[in-house]
Structures are given as C-alpha cells and as structure tokens.
Design a protein around this motif. Structure first.
Motif, PDB file in Angstrom:
ATOM      1  N   LEU A  68       0.918  -1.205   0.086  1.00 26.88           N
ATOM      2  CA  LEU A  68       0.043   0.102   0.112  1.00 26.88           C
ATOM      3  C   LEU A  68       1.086   1.254  -0.031  1.00 26.88           C
ATOM      4  O   LEU A  68       1.886   1.253   0.853  1.00 26.88           O
ATOM      5  CB  LEU A  68      -0.804   0.027   1.253  1.00 26.88           C
ATOM      6  CG  LEU A  68      -2.144  -1.022   1.290  1.00 26.88           C
ATOM      7  CD1 LEU A  68      -1.567  -2.363   1.933  1.00 26.88           C
ATOM      8  CD2 LEU A  68      -3.153  -0.425   2.108  1.00 26.88           C
ATOM      9  N   SER A  69       0.561   2.266  -1.010  1.00 22.93           N
ATOM     10  CA  SER A  69       1.390   3.590  -0.940  1.00 22.93           C
ATOM     11  C   SER A  69       0.847   4.278   0.046  1.00 22.93           C
ATOM     12  O   SER A  69      -0.081   3.995   0.908  1.00 22.93           O
ATOM     13  CB  SER A  69       0.985   4.331  -2.376  1.00 22.93           C
ATOM     14  OG  SER A  69      -0.203   4.626  -2.428  1.00 22.93           O
ATOM     15  N   LYS A  70       1.532   5.417   0.550  1.00 22.58           N
ATOM     16  CA  LYS A  70       1.134   6.203   1.565  1.00 22.58           C
ATOM     17  C   LYS A  70      -0.456   6.763   1.637  1.00 22.58           C
ATOM     18  O   LYS A  70      -1.174   6.676   2.343  1.00 22.58           O
ATOM     19  CB  LYS A  70       2.152   7.420   1.599  1.00 22.58           C
ATOM     20  CG  LYS A  70       1.592   8.362   2.873  1.00 22.58           C
ATOM     21  CD  LYS A  70       2.547   9.633   2.801  1.00 22.58           C
ATOM     22  CE  LYS A  70       3.914   9.538   2.655  1.00 22.58           C
ATOM     23  NZ  LYS A  70       4.447  10.922   3.143  1.00 22.58           N
ATOM     24  N   ALA A  71      -0.642   6.836   0.193  1.00 21.22           N
ATOM     25  CA  ALA A  71      -2.100   7.362  -0.104  1.00 21.22           C
ATOM     26  C   ALA A  71      -2.962   6.339   0.197  1.00 21.22           C
ATOM     27  O   ALA A  71      -4.313   6.611   0.622  1.00 21.22           O
ATOM     28  CB  ALA A  71      -2.261   7.863  -1.499  1.00 21.22           C
ATOM     29  N   ASP A  72      -2.701   5.025  -0.209  1.00 16.48           N
ATOM     30  CA  ASP A  72      -3.636   3.927   0.239  1.00 16.48           C
ATOM     31  C   ASP A  72      -3.936   3.804   1.642  1.00 16.48           C
ATOM     32  O   ASP A  72      -5.006   3.302   1.943  1.00 16.48           O
ATOM     33  CB  ASP A  72      -3.097   2.628  -0.372  1.00 16.48           C
ATOM     34  CG  ASP A  72      -2.841   2.492  -2.080  1.00 16.48           C
ATOM     35  OD1 ASP A  72      -3.489   3.164  -2.625  1.00 16.48           O
ATOM     36  OD2 ASP A  72      -1.944   1.666  -2.358  1.00 16.48           O
TER      37      ASP A  72
END
Ligand SMILES: Cc1cc2nc3c(=O)[nH]c(=O)nc-3n(C[C@H](O)[C@H](O)[C@H](O)COP(=O)(O)OP(=O)(O)OC[C@H]3O[C@@H](n4cnc5c(N)ncnc54)[C@H](O)[C@@H]3O)c2cc1C
Length: 352
Positions: free
Chosen positions: A152-156
């Motif tokens: 998961l990216s930071k935004a996710d």
C-alpha cells in the motif's frame, strides 16, 4: 472452553488475559498457512504487537497473533534520502535511535513511543508535531479477506489524525513491514512545547551552539520521561483519550467561557484541536478516577493501573465513563478513547 495462553505479559496496561492460543509469526512463509487454518476452523483472531494500545478482556476466545518478524533492509539511497524496509516486529524506539545514530533523520520526535514498527501505521503514531505518515513510504501487508500480499502506498493507507485504513478496517490487514524514507540532511522540528528549550540546554551543556537531530531526540526522551510514567513502574497505555477536533465556532465559544482553553490549529482545515489532558485537568480529575484506575498526577491524559494483573477491563470502563461524563458536563464535549478495546469474543469495539 480452555484458555491456555496467558497473554498478560503482552499488554502495558497490565490486565490479566488468557486466550485460546498464541501464535508468534517468525517468517512470512508462516502467514498463509496460519490464516488457512484459522479460516478452516472459523477461529477469530486478534493481532497483538507490543500491546501498548489495547485494552484486553479477562478471557479471549480467539487466537492471538504476535507478528515477531524482525530485520531491516536498505532498499536504496541517494544524496538526500535512504529508503528502508523494516519488519513489523522491530522495536520502534530502537529503530529511531539506530537511525539517528546512522545520520538518518525524521524520526526523532517519535522517540520513546513503546510501539513495534508494524503497529506504527495503525493509528499513524504521532508526537511533538510529527506523525509516522511524514516519513512513511509504503506498507506491505497481508489482506486477510482476499488472502493476498499487498503493498500500500502512503495514499492507500488513508492516514488521518490517529487513523488509517488499518484502524478503519481492523481485522482485515496484517502489516508485515513498513518502508520509510529518511533524510540524510539534518531535519529539526522543535516547534512543540519545551522541545526547543530542552534541546538548546543539551547542546549548550556540550559546548555547542547548533542543535542537532540527536539533541532533539534526547530532548524528547527527557520530556517524555518527566511527564509519562514508565509502564514498568505504573502500567498505562499512553494517552487514553484522543484530543478532540471541533469546529472553529465551538472552540471560539468555549474560549469565551474558558479563556485559558488550550487549542491547536489543524493544518489544511478550519477545525481546531483541543487538549484532552487540559479538559480532564480542568474538570478536577488530575490524579483521580475510579480506583484502581486513576489519571496520572503529572499528565491527566494518561490512565494508570494501580492494581497490575488484578484490575479488569470493567475497572477501566468505570474510570473512563466517569472522566467522559465529568468533562462532558463541564465542556459539552464527549472524549473518545484512543486504545483499541478488545471484547471477549475477539471483536473490536470502536466507540464508547
Ligand atoms: C507510555 C506510552 C506512551 C505512548 N505515547 C504515544 C505517542 O506519543 N503517540 C502515539 O501515537 N501513541 C502513543 N502510545 C500508544 C501506542 O504506543 C501506539 O499506538 C503504538 O503504535 C502501539 O503499538 P503496539 O506495538 O503496542 O501495538 P498494539 O497495542 O499491540 O496494537 C495496537 C493495534 O494495532 C493492531 N496491530 C498491531 N500490530 C499490527 C500489525 N502488524 N498488523 C496489523 N495490525 C496490527 C492491533 O491489532 C491493535 O488493534 C503510547 C503508549 C504508551 C503505553
């Protein structure tokens, strides 16, 4: 029903708890077989890392998973940053200290939080003006409903104040590792409280004029040690209530009634954060509560357990409700607890 796993040592609030079983995960290879077995037997589970943000029941009809995965991997570096993957079971404070020693910065303000690395994104740990999202790049986790490994990216991660997708979708994710992007150039954030003054004193005592990130970290360690009781001496789970976030109009109204009201502007919003500890203190509850659960004499936001391994979840509920009711009567604000409340059947209670 047998509750053969004594998991009492796994919580800093020192509540006695016996669970169905305890599984320590030492390898990522063990993750899939574990969840296949739990699914087949329809067994509920609870993930417990350092147990510093959970309130446990006396008996827990669930498998407790301790993600004891350790290790750290330097992914890549350039002139400005290092990118590190750190396994979930690493001790947070040790990671902070080791990073600062190596000249990798950004974590100083989060020193001494008694977390494991894997739990740090769950409530987006924060202290002294920094939150883990400020230095986090991605999270690798096992998504339990689909039985898949995901990054998961930071935004996710959908971070908010003491919030993330992992907190919103509790029981759906097992965090396995966290990737951080740390600065190689000194980064100093001493805006909060007494940090600048204490860091300056540390530098001066060492005959230096310039404050280093290490001074900031040492200042934060000193300040925290003077304010927050050590869990070994007086069991607690840190701040028991979230700082309430209210509309500006409500804060202005309260400020008229209580001119000393402590407020913090929220970045990117018109809302205002109030200091829950101040509200509790001003409600006459410093050092008080319902025995054996009392607010700490130096920091009313911290609920302490004066009967380690004898007090129960109900004792905590009694003290919590007294504090919530008293603060609400005075300020018309209902404080929300921060720790994760685990019920006897393994379910998580989000609100009280
Ligand atoms: C003295 C003290 C001071 C504190 N100071 C601060 C502070 O300054 N700022 C702050 O933000 N918090 C603070 N806390 C709260 C706490 O330390 C943090 O919330 C911390 O991140 C919890 O980590 P843990 O390893 O103890 O997690 P646990 O308490 O074991 O778990 C917390 C929650 O995360 C889930 N979880 C844990 N590990 C994983 C994983 N690998 N994958 C998925 N879910 C997981 C658990 O199921 C549970 O829901 C403090 C606590 C104490 C006792």
């Amino acid at each position: 029903m047998t509750f053969s796993a004594d998991i009492s040592p796994l919580n800093t609030m020192a509540l006695t708890c016996h669970a169905k079983e305890l599984v320590c995960l030492h390898s990522i290879d063990d993750v899939l077989p574990l969840f296949e077995r739990l699914n087949q037997n329809n067994m509920p589970f609870v993930i417990v890392s350092n147990g510093s943000n959970i309130i446990l029941p006396k008996t827990l009809d669930a498998t407790v998973i301790s993600p004891t995965l350790t290790g750290q991997n330097m992914l890549f570096e350039d002139d400005d940053f290092v990118h590190l993957e750190v396994m979930a079971g690493e001790v947070w404070h040790d990671f902070v200290v080791a990073s600062v020693e190596k000249g990798w910065y950004g974590l100083e303000n989060l020193a001494l939080i008694p977390s494991w690395v894997g739990a740090s994104p769950v409530q987006n740990i924060g202290a002294y003006g920094v939150q883990v999202e400020d230095v986090l790049e991605s999270v690798t986790a096992f998504h339990i409903p689909t039985m898949t490994f995901q990054t998961l990216s930071k935004a996710d991660c959908q971070f908010g104040y003491r919030d993330s997708i992992f907190k919103q979708q509790v029981g759906k994710w097992l965090i396995l590792s966290v990737t951080f992007k740390l600065h190689k150039k000194p980064l100093i954030n001493t805006k909060y409280g007494d940090v600048a003054k204490t860091a300056r004193e540390i530098a001066t005592a060492d005959n230096r004029h310039i404050i280093t990130p290490k001074d900031t970290m040492q200042a934060i360690i000193q300040i925290r040690q003077s304010k927050i009781p050590d869990v070994k001496d007086l069991p607690n789970c840190g701040s028991f209530f979230k700082n309430p976030i209210v509309k500006k109009a409500i804060a202005t109204d309260l400020k008229h009634q209580f001119p000393n009201l402590v407020t913090f502007a929220m970045p990117h919003s018109d809302d205002v954060k109030l200091a829950a500890g101040w509200l509790i203190d001003q409600s006459g509850l410093k050092g008080k509560g319902v025995f054996p659960i009392l607010t700490h004499i130096n920091q009313a936001l911290v609920l302490t357990n004066h009967a380690p391994f004898s007090a129960s979840q109900q004792d905590i509920k009694n003290a919590m409700q007294l504090i919530q009711d008293t603060v609400e009567q005075k300020f018309s604000i209902r404080l929300e607890p921060e720790p994760v409340w685990i019920e006897a059947d393994g379910s998580i209670r989000q609100t009280h």
